[in-house]
Design an enzyme around this catalytic site. Sequence first.
Site, PDB file in Angstrom:
ATOM      1  N   GLY A   8      -7.681   1.595   6.007  1.00 43.92           N
ATOM      2  CA  GLY A   8      -7.209   0.575   6.934  1.00 43.92           C
ATOM      3  C   GLY A   8      -8.021   0.563   8.210  1.00 43.92           C
ATOM      4  O   GLY A   8      -7.470   0.543   9.309  1.00 43.92           O
ATOM      5  N   SER A  10     -10.410  -1.689   9.318  1.00 49.88           N
ATOM      6  CA  SER A  10     -11.053  -2.933   9.757  1.00 49.88           C
ATOM      7  C   SER A  10     -10.595  -3.375  11.139  1.00 49.88           C
ATOM      8  O   SER A  10     -11.077  -4.378  11.666  1.00 49.88           O
ATOM      9  CB  SER A  10     -10.789  -4.052   8.743  1.00 49.88           C
ATOM     10  OG  SER A  10      -9.402  -4.288   8.606  1.00 49.88           O
ATOM     11  N   ILE A  13      -5.772   0.912  14.901  1.00 50.37           N
ATOM     12  CA  ILE A  13      -5.835   2.373  14.931  1.00 50.37           C
ATOM     13  C   ILE A  13      -6.934   2.896  14.011  1.00 50.37           C
ATOM     14  O   ILE A  13      -7.657   3.833  14.352  1.00 50.37           O
ATOM     15  CB  ILE A  13      -4.469   2.971  14.552  1.00 50.37           C
ATOM     16  CG1 ILE A  13      -3.431   2.652  15.633  1.00 50.37           C
ATOM     17  CG2 ILE A  13      -4.578   4.486  14.358  1.00 50.37           C
ATOM     18  CD1 ILE A  13      -2.010   3.018  15.250  1.00 50.37           C
ATOM     19  N   ASP A  57      -7.156  -1.975  -2.874  1.00 56.18           N
ATOM     20  CA  ASP A  57      -5.743  -2.016  -2.499  1.00 56.18           C
ATOM     21  C   ASP A  57      -5.100  -0.681  -2.847  1.00 56.18           C
ATOM     22  O   ASP A  57      -5.007  -0.328  -4.032  1.00 56.18           O
ATOM     23  CB  ASP A  57      -5.042  -3.155  -3.230  1.00 56.18           C
ATOM     24  CG  ASP A  57      -3.639  -3.417  -2.702  1.00 56.18           C
ATOM     25  OD1 ASP A  57      -3.071  -2.526  -2.038  1.00 56.18           O
ATOM     26  OD2 ASP A  57      -3.109  -4.507  -2.962  1.00 56.18           O
ATOM     27  N   VAL A  58      -4.655   0.058  -1.851  1.00 55.10           N
ATOM     28  CA  VAL A  58      -4.160   1.411  -2.091  1.00 55.10           C
ATOM     29  C   VAL A  58      -2.838   1.439  -2.857  1.00 55.10           C
ATOM     30  O   VAL A  58      -2.401   2.517  -3.275  1.00 55.10           O
ATOM     31  CB  VAL A  58      -4.034   2.214  -0.788  1.00 55.10           C
ATOM     32  CG1 VAL A  58      -5.388   2.345  -0.106  1.00 55.10           C
ATOM     33  CG2 VAL A  58      -3.018   1.606   0.151  1.00 55.10           C
ATOM     34  N   ASN A  84      -4.319   5.671   7.054  1.00 54.24           N
ATOM     35  CA  ASN A  84      -3.857   4.707   8.053  1.00 54.24           C
ATOM     36  C   ASN A  84      -3.441   3.377   7.434  1.00 54.24           C
ATOM     37  O   ASN A  84      -2.636   2.643   8.015  1.00 54.24           O
ATOM     38  CB  ASN A  84      -4.959   4.470   9.095  1.00 54.24           C
ATOM     39  CG  ASN A  84      -4.598   3.397  10.090  1.00 54.24           C
ATOM     40  OD1 ASN A  84      -3.679   3.562  10.896  1.00 54.24           O
ATOM     41  ND2 ASN A  84      -5.294   2.269  10.037  1.00 54.24           N
ATOM     42  N   SER A 145       5.042   7.090  11.932  1.00 58.13           N
ATOM     43  CA  SER A 145       5.663   6.202  12.909  1.00 58.13           C
ATOM     44  C   SER A 145       6.902   6.862  13.505  1.00 58.13           C
ATOM     45  O   SER A 145       7.616   7.602  12.820  1.00 58.13           O
ATOM     46  CB  SER A 145       6.074   4.889  12.237  1.00 58.13           C
ATOM     47  OG  SER A 145       6.845   4.086  13.104  1.00 58.13           O
ATOM     48  N   TYR A 158      10.172   0.000   5.933  1.00 57.16           N
ATOM     49  CA  TYR A 158       9.076   0.588   6.699  1.00 57.16           C
ATOM     50  C   TYR A 158       9.464   1.974   7.204  1.00 57.16           C
ATOM     51  O   TYR A 158       8.702   2.946   7.038  1.00 57.16           O
ATOM     52  CB  TYR A 158       8.726  -0.320   7.870  1.00 57.16           C
ATOM     53  CG  TYR A 158       7.605   0.209   8.738  1.00 57.16           C
ATOM     54  CD1 TYR A 158       6.285   0.143   8.311  1.00 57.16           C
ATOM     55  CD2 TYR A 158       7.867   0.780   9.983  1.00 57.16           C
ATOM     56  CE1 TYR A 158       5.254   0.626   9.100  1.00 57.16           C
ATOM     57  CE2 TYR A 158       6.842   1.265  10.781  1.00 57.16           C
ATOM     58  CZ  TYR A 158       5.544   1.184  10.336  1.00 57.16           C
ATOM     59  OH  TYR A 158       4.524   1.675  11.116  1.00 57.16           O
ATOM     60  N   LYS A 162       7.726   5.588   6.066  1.00 60.55           N
ATOM     61  CA  LYS A 162       7.095   6.498   7.017  1.00 60.55           C
ATOM     62  C   LYS A 162       7.804   7.850   7.063  1.00 60.55           C
ATOM     63  O   LYS A 162       7.152   8.889   7.247  1.00 60.55           O
ATOM     64  CB  LYS A 162       7.058   5.863   8.406  1.00 60.55           C
ATOM     65  CG  LYS A 162       6.122   4.658   8.505  1.00 60.55           C
ATOM     66  CD  LYS A 162       4.679   5.026   8.191  1.00 60.55           C
ATOM     67  CE  LYS A 162       3.721   3.874   8.470  1.00 60.55           C
ATOM     68  NZ  LYS A 162       2.307   4.233   8.246  1.00 60.55           N
TER      69      LYS A 162
END
Length: 253
Positions: A8, A10, A13, A57-58, A84, A145, A158, A162
């Site tokens: 991640g 691009s 973070i 794509d993970v 990330n 997070s 989400y 996390k």
Amino acid sequence: MRCVLVTGASGGIGAAAATRFAQAGDRVALHYVKNRAGAEAVLASLPGEGHVLVSGDVQDPDAVSRIIASAITQLGQLDVLVVNAAVAPSADNRHVLGEIGYAEWVADFRRMIDVNLLGAANLAWGIADHLIQRRSPGAIVNVGSRGAFRGEPEYPAYASSKAGLHALGQSLAVALAPHGISVSSVAPGFVATPRQLSKLDGAEGDALRAQSPFGRVGTPAEIAEAVFWLASPQAVWSSGAILDANGASYLRT
């Protein structure tokens, strides 16, 4: 010099973390899913030489194998993994009980768990297998997070993903310590990444800044600094740690 895979990368973070490692003289594999232009821009901005791009794509286990293999082939080896890549909360995936249908609820949970937790687990397997085969020490740093601790009522998938990521990191810290591999996590609060700037500039901006007694939100560079330290040999004794990086906006016991 170490060889580092940042997923991640691009923007936000991930880009900041890649920049921090490159500044230290490390070679970096920048992972992206769709935003190739962003990844190429980050690649062009990195100091030093020998940095590369990898894509996939993970949430797809086969794609994860290809990501790891491509990074190893291009860099020659891997020493550090920064996890990330994630599906972050957005207006498109808000899922509040009582407001959405069952099919949407299931889809949001599946997507976030597949990427944020299972993708992370598969990436960890890939680099751990590589390091163990090489009989080499290394480090895995997960970007978690604060939502894992305080809860996210509008985005429970989400928060769940996390929290699972933090638990995964602690489990792997114990499992991989005999191989000299450290595993740790950083738990950011709200961070001023490019995709969050509209919130900060909008009606909720003041409330977001007021969450911290510092009166502001975090920066990608501040999170990257935490990631860089956790990946360092000097932080090996902190393996298993979850480092809060939220400006005292949420304190846990």
